[in-house]
Design an enzyme around this catalytic site. Structure first.
Site, mmCIF file in Angstrom:
data_model
loop_
_atom_site.group_PDB
_atom_site.id
_atom_site.type_symbol
_atom_site.label_atom_id
_atom_site.label_comp_id
_atom_site.label_asym_id
_atom_site.label_seq_id
_atom_site.Cartn_x
_atom_site.Cartn_y
_atom_site.Cartn_z
ATOM 1 C CE LYS A 276 -3.963 -2.345 1.889
ATOM 2 N NZ LYS A 276 -4.994 -2.473 3.449
ATOM 3 C CD GLN B 79 -4.434 -4.705 6.633
ATOM 4 O OE1 GLN B 79 -3.327 -3.164 5.697
ATOM 5 N NE2 GLN B 79 -4.586 -5.697 6.022
ATOM 6 C CG ASP C 104 -10.321 -0.418 5.375
ATOM 7 O OD1 ASP C 104 -10.008 -0.787 3.697
ATOM 8 O OD2 ASP C 104 -9.737 -0.717 5.846
#
Length: 296
Positions: free
Chosen positions: A54, A98, A121
């Site tokens: 990422k 995460q 997200d």
């Protein structure tokens, strides 16, 4: 006739190029650099690799990347305090924690501490509610990537019958909401659906996101249907480790009109859409036009 292969790797590269071009324009015209903050708690190897990728792709697109790596025993109070600081930082437009988190941390509490406008997200309960009621929201990356590929392949989706196999909060439910938003007739099926094969055979668009290796076979696919395989399963076959989807690729590809492979289908789109979401969040935060084609 063999199905058309929907190349997610190539499509993701196209999305990243669009993001990079838009970021370059923001820098040149507005002096604005979108920023993504990723928080990793602990040393889970798969998560560490994902976070590294990422960061690489964020920087490659011209955006700022802020990585926060915390010890596995980090307290909930300290993690929430970090999120509060990121929420207040104007240089940070997207925040991603995460998952999975260590067991002593409450994932729902942590996710819902993120400013919904920075929740790239799309997991915050406010974004879930906004998406479910057809309002502007941050959309989960994997379903967004699937929607982009479907729009690219079909053009307009209105009137098509779509079956989503899987009811997770991360993929299945938001995927169904996105398809509804594009005026599909949507059925959510799952492992306990009665006569699942018959339900699947009615789909013009079949999205498999159930988490079971090769569960969807060719006899469950309507001839000419578009099959989107979200599954990523590691199995052992002939003494070797292999990555397969939720769809039995060979049998489904013999029937479908188009299909995503595993690997190389939906997977590459997830990070590409994370970058797109960060760009969208930066534009919204500064009352600028959203990037065309990169949002739901």
């Amino acid at each position: 006739m063999a199905a058309k292969v929907i190349d997610g790797k190539a499509f993701a590269e196209k999305v990243r190029d669009q993001v990079a071009a838009h970021v370059a324009r923001l820098k040149a015209e507005k002096g604005l650099v979108p920023g993504l903050a990723v928080v990793l708690v602990g040393q889970d190897p798969a998560s560490a690799v994902y976070v590294k990728n990422k960061g690489i792709q964020t920087k490659a697109s011209g955006m700022n990347s802020f990585e926060h790596k915390l010890e596995a025993d980090t307290s909930e109070a300290d993690l929430l305090a970090l999120i509060d600081r990121l929420n207040a930082d104007p240089a940070v437009h997207g925040i991603l924690v995460q998952l999975p988190l260590p067991g002593h941390l409450n994932s729902e509490l942590v996710i819902n501490r993120i400013d919904p406008a920075k929740d790239v997200d799309g997991f915050h309960i406010s974004n879930v509610g906004l998406l479910g009621t057809g309002q502007k929201s941050m959309v989960p990356c994997t379903p967004l990537g699937c929607l982009m590929m479907l729009r690219d392949h079909h053009g307009k989706l209105a009137g098509l019958n779509a079956v989503v196999v899987g009811r997770s909060n991360i993929v299945g439910k938001p995927m169904a909401q996105l398809l509804l938003g594009d005026s599909c007739t949507v059925t959510i099926a799952h492992s306990r659906t009665k006569d699942l094969a018959e339900v699947c055979r009615g789909a013009d668009i079949l999205v498999a996101a159930v988490g079971r290796p090769e569960m969807i076979t060719g006899d469950m696919v309507k001839p000419g249907a578009t099959v989107i395989d979200v599954g990523i399963n590691r199995i052992e076959r002939d003494g070797k480790a292999k990555l397969v989807g939720d769809v039995h690729y060979e049998s489904a590809a013999a029937v479908a009109g188009a299909i995503t492979p595993v690997p190389g289908g939906v997977g590459p789109m997830t990070i590409a859409c994370l970058l797109a979401n960060t760009l969208t969040a930066a534009c919204r935060a500064n009352n600028l036009s959203e990037p065309e084609g990169l949002t739901a």
